[in-house]
Design a protein around this motif. Structure first.
Motif, mmCIF file in Angstrom:
data_model
loop_
_atom_site.group_PDB
_atom_site.id
_atom_site.type_symbol
_atom_site.label_atom_id
_atom_site.label_comp_id
_atom_site.label_asym_id
_atom_site.label_seq_id
_atom_site.Cartn_x
_atom_site.Cartn_y
_atom_site.Cartn_z
ATOM 1 N N GLY A 34 -1.499 9.740 -7.651
ATOM 2 C CA GLY A 34 -1.138 11.124 -7.382
ATOM 3 C C GLY A 34 0.350 11.388 -7.385
ATOM 4 N N ILE A 35 1.147 10.449 -7.915
ATOM 5 C CA ILE A 35 2.602 10.587 -7.962
ATOM 6 C C ILE A 35 3.003 11.101 -9.338
ATOM 7 N N PRO A 36 3.646 12.264 -9.438
ATOM 8 C CA PRO A 36 4.053 12.779 -10.739
ATOM 9 C C PRO A 36 5.028 11.822 -11.425
ATOM 10 N N ALA A 37 4.757 11.503 -12.663
ATOM 11 C CA ALA A 37 5.593 10.563 -13.415
ATOM 12 C C ALA A 37 5.815 11.111 -14.815
ATOM 13 N N TYR A 38 7.086 11.148 -15.232
ATOM 14 C CA TYR A 38 7.456 11.786 -16.491
ATOM 15 C C TYR A 38 8.249 10.826 -17.369
ATOM 16 N N VAL A 39 7.938 10.873 -18.656
ATOM 17 C CA VAL A 39 8.590 10.012 -19.647
ATOM 18 C C VAL A 39 9.509 10.849 -20.521
ATOM 19 N N GLY A 99 0.813 -1.203 0.000
ATOM 20 C CA GLY A 99 0.000 0.000 0.000
ATOM 21 C C GLY A 99 0.847 1.253 0.000
ATOM 22 N N LYS A 100 0.454 2.229 0.815
ATOM 23 C CA LYS A 100 1.167 3.505 0.863
ATOM 24 C C LYS A 100 2.601 3.342 1.367
ATOM 25 N N ALA A 101 2.861 2.243 2.053
ATOM 26 C CA ALA A 101 4.205 2.012 2.594
ATOM 27 C C ALA A 101 5.143 1.370 1.571
ATOM 28 N N SER A 102 4.648 1.069 0.389
ATOM 29 C CA SER A 102 5.498 0.440 -0.617
ATOM 30 C C SER A 102 6.716 1.317 -0.907
ATOM 31 N N PRO A 103 7.923 0.766 -0.810
ATOM 32 C CA PRO A 103 9.122 1.567 -1.071
ATOM 33 C C PRO A 103 9.277 1.941 -2.541
ATOM 34 N N TRP A 104 8.429 1.362 -3.419
ATOM 35 C CA TRP A 104 8.597 1.586 -4.857
ATOM 36 C C TRP A 104 7.652 2.649 -5.390
ATOM 37 N N ARG A 105 6.953 3.344 -4.484
ATOM 38 C CA ARG A 105 6.063 4.426 -4.905
ATOM 39 C C ARG A 105 6.834 5.731 -5.127
ATOM 40 N N GLY A 106 7.551 6.182 -4.130
ATOM 41 C CA GLY A 106 8.344 7.388 -4.277
ATOM 42 C C GLY A 106 7.525 8.663 -4.340
ATOM 43 N N ASP A 107 8.225 9.780 -4.580
ATOM 44 C CA ASP A 107 7.590 11.093 -4.682
ATOM 45 C C ASP A 107 7.453 11.562 -6.122
ATOM 46 N N CYS A 108 8.279 11.054 -7.022
ATOM 47 C CA CYS A 108 8.185 11.364 -8.450
ATOM 48 C C CYS A 108 8.950 10.293 -9.215
ATOM 49 N N VAL A 109 8.673 10.209 -10.514
ATOM 50 C CA VAL A 109 9.148 9.080 -11.327
ATOM 51 C C VAL A 109 9.698 9.586 -12.649
ATOM 52 N N ILE A 110 10.768 8.944 -13.113
ATOM 53 C CA ILE A 110 11.260 9.161 -14.480
ATOM 54 C C ILE A 110 11.287 7.813 -15.191
ATOM 55 N N ASN A 111 10.881 7.814 -16.444
ATOM 56 C CA ASN A 111 10.714 6.586 -17.217
ATOM 57 C C ASN A 111 11.236 6.848 -18.630
ATOM 58 N N GLN A 153 12.718 15.446 -27.783
ATOM 59 C CA GLN A 153 12.122 16.767 -27.949
ATOM 60 C C GLN A 153 10.928 16.966 -27.024
ATOM 61 N N SER A 154 10.543 15.928 -26.279
ATOM 62 C CA SER A 154 9.344 16.049 -25.442
ATOM 63 C C SER A 154 9.519 15.335 -24.116
ATOM 64 N N ILE A 155 8.757 15.806 -23.139
ATOM 65 C CA ILE A 155 8.575 15.121 -21.861
ATOM 66 C C ILE A 155 7.096 14.764 -21.791
ATOM 67 N N ARG A 156 6.794 13.502 -21.566
ATOM 68 C CA ARG A 156 5.391 13.082 -21.501
ATOM 69 C C ARG A 156 4.898 13.187 -20.059
ATOM 70 N N PHE A 157 3.879 14.024 -19.858
ATOM 71 C CA PHE A 157 3.327 14.213 -18.517
ATOM 72 C C PHE A 157 1.968 13.535 -18.357
ATOM 73 N N GLY A 158 1.483 12.904 -19.416
ATOM 74 C CA GLY A 158 0.195 12.228 -19.361
ATOM 75 C C GLY A 158 0.032 11.345 -20.580
ATOM 76 N N GLU A 159 -1.114 10.663 -20.643
ATOM 77 C CA GLU A 159 -1.360 9.791 -21.781
ATOM 78 C C GLU A 159 -2.849 9.506 -21.919
ATOM 79 N N LYS A 160 -3.231 9.163 -23.127
ATOM 80 C CA LYS A 160 -4.620 8.809 -23.381
ATOM 81 C C LYS A 160 -4.963 7.497 -22.676
ATOM 82 N N GLY A 161 -6.244 7.330 -22.404
ATOM 83 C CA GLY A 161 -6.698 6.094 -21.788
ATOM 84 C C GLY A 161 -7.138 5.086 -22.827
ATOM 85 N N THR A 162 -7.422 3.897 -22.369
ATOM 86 C CA THR A 162 -7.901 2.834 -23.257
ATOM 87 C C THR A 162 -9.207 2.267 -22.729
ATOM 88 N N LEU A 163 -10.082 1.952 -23.653
ATOM 89 C CA LEU A 163 -11.304 1.221 -23.348
ATOM 90 C C LEU A 163 -11.383 0.083 -24.347
#
Length: 424
Positions: free
Chosen positions: A380-385, A170-182, A189-199
């Motif tokens: 709610g963890i900021p994650a950037y590509v 859960g919230k105690a998972s050490p792999w959550r962190g405060d922010c992410v780079i991928n 030329q770009s940093i991805r801050f979001g993405e489309k969803g799938t249905l």
């Protein structure tokens, strides 16, 4: 004293070793499905071990191991940054179309490294692994902590990979962190801050069958399915409820130009559009028989600001005109659109670092395809590509540019170094 200039010099000096690591990782075939990444995981573990780093293996599925490790900086009071990347790849459809000894050659032609998964995303994952090694070597100079998660199962949903790591503890998972780079492919030329969803949906049409000559007795399941598919295209006219600040961002000419440059003309429009694609269709025994059943799958891409529930409501209204049809949702493959702040300090460090390395400041974009970053953003963890060009991703002849790989190592390393207070 460790400085960014000393780090850059070390990357330049050791780059042949890093390039060899990427080649070895590509040669460790890990197509998904079936998703067996054991050989690729062994390559990662061996490389980390050769640099004096021990790591743990978390494998809820024995053939899909996840490699995790972390360290604290000299001052533990700072933020925790997670480097996240996957080692499973697209499968190979036409192995005979590949040059240089097949799809897993890892061949170096002095311009590119060839092989399935080089772009998506072994180059990005290798860059993150190398960045982790370089940063751990200088841990005492950093304020905060760094975690590395090298995962499986991204290509088939992430249930046994990133999602599993984040849910365990859960919230105690050490792999959550405060922010992410991928390092997923997206272009420097770009940093991805979001993405489309799938249905993802499965439609089943059932009708009365019969001999093809007796057309008056039944329209046939395939005919009904074709008419239904045409009606489903109405969904593409649905518009998202986009927050005003994001609408202004996507309307920026610089953002639109970068989107079209990286992903092809028309991308700027598609980012905010709902799209419908019909994949597999199964129906009919032979050409002169009216089929009783037709099953087809639809892949609907949801822009930021459009919920799956809105689309499903529209689909259910369409199905009132097709009593022969029913629909079911593929839960594991359906995910909401997601995004995080474009103004987070870590995003600024990534942009500043990239501009310093490449000479061009990247713009913030949303991605068309999905990545494991969605699981962080849902929490709610900021994650950037930021990763290599996506141009040959998934294609026969997939290859990653060597200069891009080198730049990516520098970007991942120095973005975290600067964010965690390393000496400049």
């Amino acid at each position: 004293m460790a400085t960014k200039h000393e780090i850059l010099s070390e990357i330049d000096a050791n780059f042949p070793q890093y390039l060899n690591f990427l080649q070895t990782l590509i040669r460790a075939a890990s197509p998904s499905p079936p998703g067996d990444t054991t050989e690729a995981a062994s390559v990662v573990l061996d490389f980390l071990s050769s640099h004096g780093i021990s790591a743990d293996t978390v494998a809820p599925q024995s053939h899909m191991p996840n490699i995790v490790t972390d360290f604290d900086g000299g001052d533990k009071s700072g933020p925790r940054v997670v480097l996240n990347g996957h080692i499973d790849t697209y499968p190979v459809e036409n192995p005979d179309k590949w040059k240089y000894g097949g799809p897993y050659s890892g061949h170096n032609d002095e311009v590119q490294i060839h092989g399935r998964g080089g772009v998506d995303m072994k180059a990005g994952t290798a860059a993150s692994i190398i960045a982790y090694i370089l940063l751990k070597k200088r841990a005492q100079k950093l304020k905060g902590s760094v975690a590395l998660t090298v995962v499986s199962d991204e290509e088939t949903g992430g249930k046994w990979g990133t999602r599993y790591l984040l849910e365990q503890g859960g919230k105690a998972s050490p792999w959550r962190g405060d922010c992410v780079i991928n390092g997923e492919p997206g272009g420097l030329q770009s940093i991805r801050f979001g993405e489309k969803g799938t249905l993802r949906l499965t439609f089943t049409v059932r009708t009365k069958g019969g001999n093809g000559a007796f057309r008056q007795l039944s329209r046939g399941a395939n005919i009904v399915a074709a008419q239904l598919i045409q009606r489903l295209l109405e969904i593409e006219s649905m518009t998202p409820h986009l927050p005003e600040e994001l609408r202004k961002h996507f309307d920026n000419p610089e953002v639109r130009l970068a989107a079209d440059e990286i992903m092809g003309p028309g991308t700027a429009e598609i980012l905010l559009a709902t799209t419908v694609n019909v994949g597999t269709i199964r129906g009919g025994l032979k050409v002169n028989v009216i089929p009783e059943e037709c099953v087809f799958e639809a892949d609907i891409r949801l822009p930021i600001g459009l919920l799956a529930e809105e689309v499903l409501d529209h689909i259910f209204s369409i199905l009132k005109d097709f009593p022969e049809a029913s629909v079911s949702k593929q839960e594991a493959a359906s995910n909401p659109a997601n995004y995080c702040s474009v103004d987070h300090p870590f995003a600024k460090h990534i942009a500043d670092t990239t501009e310093g390395i490449t000479g061009r400041r990247p713009v913030q974009l949303a991605g068309l395809g999905g990545t494991d970053c969605k699981f962080y953003r849902y929490l709610g963890i900021p994650a950037y590509v930021i990763g290599p060009s996506p141009h040959s991703m998934g294609a026969s002849g997939e290859a990653v540019d060597i200069p891009e790989f080198k730049a990516l190592i520098k970007i991942h390393t120095l973005a975290i170094w600067n964010y965690l207070g390393g000496e400049t």
